[in-house]
Design a protein around this motif. Sequence first.
Motif, PDB file in Angstrom:
ATOM      1  N   GLY A 135      12.201  31.545  49.120  1.00  0.00           N
ATOM      2  CA  GLY A 135      12.068  32.808  48.411  1.00  0.00           C
ATOM      3  C   GLY A 135      10.889  32.881  47.467  1.00  0.00           C
ATOM      4  N   GLY A 136       9.972  31.931  47.549  1.00  0.00           N
ATOM      5  CA  GLY A 136       8.810  31.948  46.678  1.00  0.00           C
ATOM      6  C   GLY A 136       9.098  31.500  45.254  1.00  0.00           C
ATOM      7  N   VAL A 137      10.226  30.848  45.032  1.00  0.00           N
ATOM      8  CA  VAL A 137      10.584  30.390  43.680  1.00  0.00           C
ATOM      9  C   VAL A 137       9.774  29.159  43.305  1.00  0.00           C
ATOM     10  CG1 VAL A 137      12.447  29.487  42.244  1.00  0.00           C
ATOM     11  CG2 VAL A 137      12.897  31.353  43.841  1.00  0.00           C
ATOM     12  N   ILE A 138       9.814  28.149  44.152  1.00  0.00           N
ATOM     13  CA  ILE A 138       9.106  26.887  43.905  1.00  0.00           C
ATOM     14  C   ILE A 138       7.903  26.748  44.822  1.00  0.00           C
ATOM     15  CG2 ILE A 138       9.317  24.386  43.861  1.00  0.00           C
ATOM     16  CD1 ILE A 138      10.937  25.752  41.709  1.00  0.00           C
ATOM     17  N   VAL A 139       8.101  27.096  46.090  1.00  0.00           N
ATOM     18  CA  VAL A 139       7.036  26.976  47.085  1.00  0.00           C
ATOM     19  C   VAL A 139       6.369  28.338  47.282  1.00  0.00           C
ATOM     20  CG1 VAL A 139       6.482  26.354  49.467  1.00  0.00           C
ATOM     21  CG2 VAL A 139       8.335  25.169  48.255  1.00  0.00           C
ATOM     22  N   PRO A 140       5.057  28.444  47.079  1.00  0.00           N
ATOM     23  CA  PRO A 140       4.373  29.736  47.280  1.00  0.00           C
ATOM     24  C   PRO A 140       4.568  30.257  48.691  1.00  0.00           C
ATOM     25  CG  PRO A 140       2.946  28.164  46.153  1.00  0.00           C
ATOM     26  CD  PRO A 140       4.137  27.389  46.614  1.00  0.00           C
ATOM     27  N   LEU A 141       4.728  31.564  48.825  1.00  0.00           N
ATOM     28  CA  LEU A 141       4.957  32.153  50.140  1.00  0.00           C
ATOM     29  C   LEU A 141       3.752  32.014  51.057  1.00  0.00           C
ATOM     30  CD1 LEU A 141       6.898  35.439  49.311  1.00  0.00           C
ATOM     31  CD2 LEU A 141       7.810  33.281  50.181  1.00  0.00           C
ATOM     32  N   ASP A 142       2.554  31.846  50.482  1.00  0.00           N
ATOM     33  CA  ASP A 142       1.378  31.704  51.342  1.00  0.00           C
ATOM     34  C   ASP A 142       1.331  30.351  52.044  1.00  0.00           C
ATOM     35  OD1 ASP A 142       0.630  29.973  49.306  1.00  0.00           O
ATOM     36  OD2 ASP A 142      -0.907  31.310  48.492  1.00  0.00           O
ATOM     37  N   LYS A 143       2.300  29.476  51.757  1.00  0.00           N
ATOM     38  CA  LYS A 143       2.396  28.204  52.474  1.00  0.00           C
ATOM     39  C   LYS A 143       3.116  28.380  53.809  1.00  0.00           C
ATOM     40  CE  LYS A 143       0.533  26.044  48.993  1.00  0.00           C
ATOM     41  NZ  LYS A 143      -0.854  25.548  49.086  1.00  0.00           N
ATOM     42  N   PHE A 144       3.756  29.527  54.003  1.00  0.00           N
ATOM     43  CA  PHE A 144       4.469  29.794  55.249  1.00  0.00           C
ATOM     44  C   PHE A 144       3.542  30.512  56.223  1.00  0.00           C
ATOM     45  CE2 PHE A 144       7.712  29.462  51.978  1.00  0.00           C
ATOM     46  CZ  PHE A 144       8.720  28.744  52.601  1.00  0.00           C
ATOM     47  N   PRO A 145       3.834  30.424  57.541  1.00  0.00           N
ATOM     48  CA  PRO A 145       3.049  31.173  58.534  1.00  0.00           C
ATOM     49  C   PRO A 145       3.094  32.676  58.234  1.00  0.00           C
ATOM     50  CG  PRO A 145       4.450  29.543  59.611  1.00  0.00           C
ATOM     51  CD  PRO A 145       4.852  29.563  58.168  1.00  0.00           C
ATOM     52  N   ASP A 146       2.058  33.375  58.637  1.00  0.00           N
ATOM     53  CA  ASP A 146       1.943  34.799  58.320  1.00  0.00           C
ATOM     54  C   ASP A 146       3.143  35.604  58.797  1.00  0.00           C
ATOM     55  OD1 ASP A 146      -0.440  34.295  57.107  1.00  0.00           O
ATOM     56  OD2 ASP A 146      -1.679  34.899  58.823  1.00  0.00           O
ATOM     57  N   ALA A 147       3.602  35.329  60.038  1.00  0.00           N
ATOM     58  CA  ALA A 147       4.724  36.084  60.589  1.00  0.00           C
ATOM     59  C   ALA A 147       5.994  35.870  59.778  1.00  0.00           C
ATOM     60  CB  ALA A 147       4.957  35.695  62.050  1.00  0.00           C
ATOM     61  N   VAL A 148       6.203  34.645  59.352  1.00  0.00           N
ATOM     62  CA  VAL A 148       7.391  34.320  58.542  1.00  0.00           C
ATOM     63  C   VAL A 148       7.250  34.903  57.146  1.00  0.00           C
ATOM     64  CG1 VAL A 148       8.760  32.431  57.556  1.00  0.00           C
ATOM     65  CG2 VAL A 148       7.827  32.219  59.869  1.00  0.00           C
ATOM     66  N   ARG A 149       6.070  34.801  56.593  1.00  0.00           N
ATOM     67  CA  ARG A 149       5.847  35.291  55.231  1.00  0.00           C
ATOM     68  C   ARG A 149       6.085  36.793  55.133  1.00  0.00           C
ATOM     69  NH1 ARG A 149      -0.011  34.348  53.061  1.00  0.00           N
ATOM     70  NH2 ARG A 149      -0.399  36.021  54.552  1.00  0.00           N
ATOM     71  N   SER A 150       5.679  37.550  56.159  1.00  0.00           N
ATOM     72  CA  SER A 150       5.869  38.998  56.114  1.00  0.00           C
ATOM     73  C   SER A 150       7.344  39.376  56.057  1.00  0.00           C
ATOM     74  CB  SER A 150       5.210  39.646  57.342  1.00  0.00           C
ATOM     75  OG  SER A 150       5.810  39.187  58.548  1.00  0.00           O
TER      76      SER A 150
END
Length: 255
Positions: free
Chosen positions: A190-205
């Motif tokens: 959920g972007g609490v500890i790990v930045p969302l930009d570390k996830f693949p684009d499709a997953v991040r969206s």
Amino acid sequence: MSAGTYAPRPGAAPVGRMIAAQAALETKMLLRNGEQLLLTVIIPALLLVLFSAVDVVDTGDGERVDFLAPGVLALAVMSTAFTGQAIATGFERRYGVLKRLGASPLPRWALMTAKTLSVLVTELLQVVLLTVIAFALGWSPHGNPAWVVLLLLLGTAAFSGLGLLMAGTLKAEATLAAANLVFILLLVAGGVIVPLDKFPDAVRSVLELLPIAALSDGLREVLQHGAAMPAKDLVVLAVWTVLGLGAAGRFFRWE
């Protein structure tokens, strides 16, 4: 012989007084519950201290605490308004507490109001504690506090609706398992500890549409980057609020 005056006079107390008394009771019960206290206070505080002090996750440029503090504040809201409230309400429903309270002079809407006030009081204590810890770790927040308050209130409403929906439709044991599982999954993704930009684009969206991601990202935009109104995140939280509270009001079962 004149009629006497009797006290106390029979009858229900004013609704405002009943709500205040029930909210105070709900808050005391929550703060006296060791498991709930661990979930709502100790875990967020430990995560803030641990990940601020140890370089385990790449949080980008700047001080780690500047990235982590907004996310942990969002986590605190979720732990209280969603996880803690879902579990407590689920077991109250199982043991017949809600049924008995629903038959008392306290209106059902007033009971839900009291629970909401209890959540807000608990969150206020959480925010104060986490803010003090973050400042001790060197946190330098920016932005307009009004947007922070609005984000926290919308996040609380969204998570409360989802928590009540879960507590009012599932069995208590299922609520306990599901609420804790969701807490862990959203903590990681959920972007609490790990930045969302570390996830693949499709997953991040997809992850960006989650309420915890919108709350943590909105708080981070304001507190870390000093941004103006985080419109996208506010819209996402507003949609979750309408969906969660609407579904909870429609499908919540008191027995």
